[in-house]
Design a protein around this motif. Structure first.
Motif, PDB file in Angstrom:
ATOM      1  N   ALA A   1       0.810  -1.220   0.000  1.00 24.28           N
ATOM      2  CA  ALA A   1       0.000   0.000   0.000  1.00 24.28           C
ATOM      3  C   ALA A   1       0.846   1.274   0.000  1.00 24.28           C
ATOM      4  O   ALA A   1       0.457   2.283  -0.581  1.00 24.28           O
ATOM      5  CB  ALA A   1      -0.950  -0.004   1.197  1.00 24.28           C
ATOM      6  N   GLN A   2       2.005   1.223   0.621  1.00 19.58           N
ATOM      7  CA  GLN A   2       2.854   2.410   0.741  1.00 19.58           C
ATOM      8  C   GLN A   2       4.084   2.355  -0.147  1.00 19.58           C
ATOM      9  O   GLN A   2       4.956   3.221  -0.040  1.00 19.58           O
ATOM     10  CB  GLN A   2       3.289   2.588   2.212  1.00 19.58           C
ATOM     11  CG  GLN A   2       2.150   2.665   3.209  1.00 19.58           C
ATOM     12  CD  GLN A   2       1.174   3.780   2.896  1.00 19.58           C
ATOM     13  OE1 GLN A   2       1.578   4.888   2.527  1.00 19.58           O
ATOM     14  NE2 GLN A   2      -0.116   3.517   3.048  1.00 19.58           N
ATOM     15  N   SER A   3       4.177   1.374  -1.029  1.00 11.46           N
ATOM     16  CA  SER A   3       5.405   1.243  -1.834  1.00 11.46           C
ATOM     17  C   SER A   3       5.124   0.949  -3.299  1.00 11.46           C
ATOM     18  O   SER A   3       5.999   0.480  -4.021  1.00 11.46           O
ATOM     19  CB  SER A   3       6.295   0.138  -1.243  1.00 11.46           C
ATOM     20  OG  SER A   3       5.590  -1.101  -1.194  1.00 11.46           O
ATOM     21  N   SER A   4       3.899   1.219  -3.747  1.00  8.96           N
ATOM     22  CA  SER A   4       3.553   1.005  -5.151  1.00  8.96           C
ATOM     23  C   SER A   4       2.535   2.056  -5.582  1.00  8.96           C
ATOM     24  O   SER A   4       1.861   2.661  -4.754  1.00  8.96           O
ATOM     25  CB  SER A   4       2.967  -0.401  -5.355  1.00  8.96           C
ATOM     26  OG  SER A   4       1.741  -0.542  -4.652  1.00  8.96           O
ATOM     27  N   ASP A   5       2.435   2.242  -6.899  1.00 10.00           N
ATOM     28  CA  ASP A   5       1.474   3.203  -7.449  1.00 10.00           C
ATOM     29  C   ASP A   5       0.191   2.531  -7.909  1.00 10.00           C
ATOM     30  O   ASP A   5      -0.846   3.183  -8.009  1.00 10.00           O
ATOM     31  CB  ASP A   5       2.106   3.946  -8.629  1.00 10.00           C
ATOM     32  CG  ASP A   5       3.231   4.857  -8.188  1.00 10.00           C
ATOM     33  OD1 ASP A   5       2.941   5.842  -7.489  1.00 10.00           O
ATOM     34  OD2 ASP A   5       4.399   4.580  -8.515  1.00 10.00           O
ATOM     35  N   TYR A   6       0.264   1.247  -8.231  1.00  9.48           N
ATOM     36  CA  TYR A   6      -0.936   0.502  -8.596  1.00  9.48           C
ATOM     37  C   TYR A   6      -0.691  -0.985  -8.398  1.00  9.48           C
ATOM     38  O   TYR A   6       0.461  -1.433  -8.260  1.00  9.48           O
ATOM     39  CB  TYR A   6      -1.379   0.797 -10.037  1.00  9.48           C
ATOM     40  CG  TYR A   6      -0.537   0.177 -11.140  1.00  9.48           C
ATOM     41  CD1 TYR A   6      -0.782  -1.117 -11.602  1.00  9.48           C
ATOM     42  CD2 TYR A   6       0.487   0.900 -11.748  1.00  9.48           C
ATOM     43  CE1 TYR A   6      -0.023  -1.677 -12.622  1.00  9.48           C
ATOM     44  CE2 TYR A   6       1.248   0.358 -12.772  1.00  9.48           C
ATOM     45  CZ  TYR A   6       0.992  -0.941 -13.208  1.00  9.48           C
ATOM     46  OH  TYR A   6       1.742  -1.501 -14.217  1.00  9.48           O
ATOM     47  N   LEU A   7      -1.758  -1.757  -8.374  1.00  6.39           N
ATOM     48  CA  LEU A   7      -1.683  -3.210  -8.307  1.00  6.39           C
ATOM     49  C   LEU A   7      -2.288  -3.810  -9.571  1.00  6.39           C
ATOM     50  O   LEU A   7      -3.276  -3.306 -10.099  1.00  6.39           O
ATOM     51  CB  LEU A   7      -2.430  -3.763  -7.096  1.00  6.39           C
ATOM     52  CG  LEU A   7      -1.898  -3.428  -5.708  1.00  6.39           C
ATOM     53  CD1 LEU A   7      -2.776  -4.101  -4.642  1.00  6.39           C
ATOM     54  CD2 LEU A   7      -0.441  -3.850  -5.537  1.00  6.39           C
ATOM     55  N   SER A   8      -1.716  -4.901 -10.015  1.00 10.15           N
ATOM     56  CA  SER A   8      -2.261  -5.702 -11.107  1.00 10.15           C
ATOM     57  C   SER A   8      -2.579  -7.072 -10.530  1.00 10.15           C
ATOM     58  O   SER A   8      -1.684  -7.775 -10.045  1.00 10.15           O
ATOM     59  CB  SER A   8      -1.226  -5.808 -12.237  1.00 10.15           C
ATOM     60  OG  SER A   8      -1.583  -6.804 -13.162  1.00 10.15           O
ATOM     61  N   VAL A   9      -3.849  -7.442 -10.556  1.00  8.87           N
ATOM     62  CA  VAL A   9      -4.283  -8.697  -9.956  1.00  8.87           C
ATOM     63  C   VAL A   9      -4.140  -9.824 -10.968  1.00  8.87           C
ATOM     64  O   VAL A   9      -4.776  -9.809 -12.029  1.00  8.87           O
ATOM     65  CB  VAL A   9      -5.744  -8.595  -9.467  1.00  8.87           C
ATOM     66  CG1 VAL A   9      -6.214  -9.936  -8.917  1.00  8.87           C
ATOM     67  CG2 VAL A   9      -5.871  -7.507  -8.411  1.00  8.87           C
ATOM     68  N   ASN A  10      -3.298 -10.789 -10.636  1.00  6.68           N
ATOM     69  CA  ASN A  10      -2.996 -11.889 -11.560  1.00  6.68           C
ATOM     70  C   ASN A  10      -3.799 -13.131 -11.169  1.00  6.68           C
ATOM     71  O   ASN A  10      -3.466 -13.825 -10.204  1.00  6.68           O
ATOM     72  CB  ASN A  10      -1.496 -12.190 -11.533  1.00  6.68           C
ATOM     73  CG  ASN A  10      -1.052 -13.047 -12.701  1.00  6.68           C
ATOM     74  OD1 ASN A  10      -1.831 -13.815 -13.256  1.00  6.68           O
ATOM     75  ND2 ASN A  10       0.212 -12.921 -13.083  1.00  6.68           N
ATOM     76  N   LEU A  11      -4.842 -13.375 -11.947  1.00  6.56           N
ATOM     77  CA  LEU A  11      -5.615 -14.617 -11.824  1.00  6.56           C
ATOM     78  C   LEU A  11      -5.468 -15.441 -13.099  1.00  6.56           C
ATOM     79  O   LEU A  11      -6.154 -16.456 -13.257  1.00  6.56           O
ATOM     80  CB  LEU A  11      -7.106 -14.314 -11.617  1.00  6.56           C
ATOM     81  CG  LEU A  11      -7.497 -13.375 -10.481  1.00  6.56           C
ATOM     82  CD1 LEU A  11      -9.005 -13.137 -10.502  1.00  6.56           C
ATOM     83  CD2 LEU A  11      -7.064 -13.939  -9.138  1.00  6.56           C
ATOM     84  N   SER A  12      -4.580 -15.000 -13.993  1.00  2.00           N
ATOM     85  CA  SER A  12      -4.581 -15.533 -15.356  1.00  2.00           C
ATOM     86  C   SER A  12      -3.287 -16.206 -15.773  1.00  2.00           C
ATOM     87  O   SER A  12      -3.161 -16.650 -16.919  1.00  2.00           O
ATOM     88  CB  SER A  12      -4.908 -14.411 -16.347  1.00  2.00           C
ATOM     89  OG  SER A  12      -4.062 -13.294 -16.143  1.00  2.00           O
ATOM     90  N   SER A  13      -2.317 -16.315 -14.875  1.00  2.00           N
ATOM     91  CA  SER A  13      -1.118 -17.063 -15.228  1.00  2.00           C
ATOM     92  C   SER A  13      -1.458 -18.545 -15.372  1.00  2.00           C
ATOM     93  O   SER A  13      -2.177 -19.102 -14.536  1.00  2.00           O
ATOM     94  CB  SER A  13      -0.037 -16.909 -14.153  1.00  2.00           C
ATOM     95  OG  SER A  13       1.030 -17.814 -14.382  1.00  2.00           O
ATOM     96  N   PRO A  14      -0.932 -19.213 -16.386  1.00  2.00           N
ATOM     97  CA  PRO A  14      -1.214 -20.639 -16.548  1.00  2.00           C
ATOM     98  C   PRO A  14      -0.262 -21.535 -15.765  1.00  2.00           C
ATOM     99  O   PRO A  14      -0.369 -22.758 -15.845  1.00  2.00           O
ATOM    100  CB  PRO A  14      -1.021 -20.846 -18.060  1.00  2.00           C
ATOM    101  CG  PRO A  14       0.045 -19.874 -18.425  1.00  2.00           C
ATOM    102  CD  PRO A  14      -0.184 -18.670 -17.550  1.00  2.00           C
ATOM    103  N   ASN A  15       0.651 -20.923 -14.995  1.00  2.00           N
ATOM    104  CA  ASN A  15       1.742 -21.700 -14.410  1.00  2.00           C
ATOM    105  C   ASN A  15       1.603 -21.990 -12.929  1.00  2.00           C
ATOM    106  O   ASN A  15       2.483 -22.588 -12.321  1.00  2.00           O
ATOM    107  CB  ASN A  15       3.076 -20.986 -14.684  1.00  2.00           C
ATOM    108  CG  ASN A  15       3.341 -20.853 -16.164  1.00  2.00           C
ATOM    109  OD1 ASN A  15       3.104 -21.790 -16.920  1.00  2.00           O
ATOM    110  ND2 ASN A  15       3.801 -19.687 -16.588  1.00  2.00           N
ATOM    111  N   THR A  16       0.505 -21.555 -12.330  1.00  2.00           N
ATOM    112  CA  THR A  16       0.173 -21.931 -10.959  1.00  2.00           C
ATOM    113  C   THR A  16      -1.080 -22.794 -11.014  1.00  2.00           C
ATOM    114  O   THR A  16      -2.102 -22.351 -11.549  1.00  2.00           O
ATOM    115  CB  THR A  16      -0.065 -20.693 -10.081  1.00  2.00           C
ATOM    116  OG1 THR A  16       1.151 -19.955  -9.955  1.00  2.00           O
ATOM    117  CG2 THR A  16      -0.547 -21.087  -8.697  1.00  2.00           C
TER     118      THR A  16
END
Length: 356
Positions: free
Chosen positions: A170-185
């Motif tokens: 919350a205090q060390s980034s400008d935005y978040l990208s939520v990854n639900l789409s990687s095929p490798n997990t």
């Protein structure tokens, strides 16, 4: 003088993951070399008002950013910034450090100028990555963090992982990208469902006040993808990043049997997904940030995506095949395209090619 295309055959004789480790090492020592990074910035950073935008409270001096996956641990930020990127998306980062999948897990498809990876969210974990970020934040360009759940986290506990990450950055980034789409997990893409996305974004927005974007897979049926996007936006998402890697192995001549494919062969899929999303948002009068990634290797493709509705674009694989001057060349050509077509500002070109 040797250029990157001359050196590339020799670089490509090296194992892909080894080559990446070498780049990470060079990134570590680059800031310690007097005048090196200022020289790189002078050579690569193009600043022109025609390319500058303010989006979701962030300032982008050009539209070209780095896609997630290249700098997983936030160790290359200064060097990458000097290559001309307007924003850097770091990660994917998981709450706990994890080693990722078994090697080999990264392959080049040289003839197709594409990459196949089965990395599996290998990273040093949120505490270490956050420590690196705090030494630099706030940075001269926006820094986003791509977040994902740990492999060992059950589906039922997935929400906790994402909330933990959001609080942490919350205090060390400008935005978040939520990854639900990687095929490798394993089973990660199963979280691409309406109920989970509604709960996830509603919860994330309570602990993270900056922009949060949903990154989607290119292999989804478009109607289903649009339903997920609608759910995300109504639950607080500021935008969509389209797309992640593809599992369509027919795109390359000699595919591996695991992992996602990125690079030039993904261009058509990613472009079409962007177009359908942008049309849907236009027709439903929803103003949402769109970031296009997948197969962008030159200014013409970047300009096509912008005219189809992308506010920003991101590159990854093309950096490997085109070399460190890629971003400057894209921006120079974009500037020329915009001026040629009578635009005074890049924002005027966003979505002009959309039609029903």
């Amino acid at each position: 003088m040797l250029n990157y295309q001359t050196l590339r055959p020799f670089i490509f004789k090296t194992n892909p993951e080894t080559a990446h480790t070498i780049i990470e090492f060079l990134s570590k020592i680059a800031p310690k070399i007097p005048a090196f990074l200022p020289f790189l910035s002078y050579k690569n950073c193009l600043k022109d008002s025609i390319l500058m935008q303010e989006i979701d409270g962030m300032r982008f001096y050009n539209p070209v950013g780095l896609a997630a996956g290249f700098d997983k641990n936030a160790k290359m930020i200064e060097l990458l910034c000097a290559l001309g990127f307007s924003h850097l998306e770091l990660g994917a980062v998981t709450p706990l450090a994890q080693s990722g999948n078994d090697k080999p897990r990264l392959w080049r498809h040289i003839e197709e100028e594409s990459i196949q990876n089965a990395m599996g969210f290998n990273n040093e974990g949120m505490s270490m990555v956050n420590a690196y970020l705090k030494n630099l934040f706030p940075f001269v360009v926006p820094l986003g963090v791509n977040i994902g759940k740990n492999k060992i986290t059950s589906q039922e506990e997935s929400l906790k992982d994402y909330l933990t990450l959001a609080r942490n950055f919350a205090q060390s980034s400008d935005y978040l990208s939520v990854n639900l789409s990687s095929p490798n997990t394993p089973n990660l893409r199963d979280l691409q469902n309406i109920n989970f996305i509604q709960e996830l974004f509603s919860s994330l927005c309570q602990v993270y006040t900056k922009p949060i974007y949903l990154k989607i897979a290119p292999d989804l049926e478009i109607d289903f993808a649009l339903s997920l996007i609608e759910a995300a936006i109504k639950s607080g998402a500021k935008g969509i990043i389209a797309t992640n890697t593809t599992l369509d192995y027919s795109l390359v001549a000699r595919p591996q049997d695991r992992g996602g494919i990125s690079g030039k062969v993904l261009a058509s899929k990613s472009r079409e997904m962007l177009k359908q999303i942008a049309l849907y948002l236009k027709n439903t009068n929803q103003k949402t940030t769109l970031i296009s990634v997948g197969g962008i290797s030159n200014a013409q493709e970047a300009y096509t995506r912008i005219r189809l509705g992308a506010n920003l674009v991101q590159v990854f694989s093309a950096l490997i095949f085109e070399g460190p001057s890629l971003v400057k060349q894209i921006n120079l050509d974009l500037k020329n395209f915009l001026e040629r077509d009578g635009f005074n500002h890049i924002g005027e070109a966003v979505g002009v090619d959309l039609c029903n």
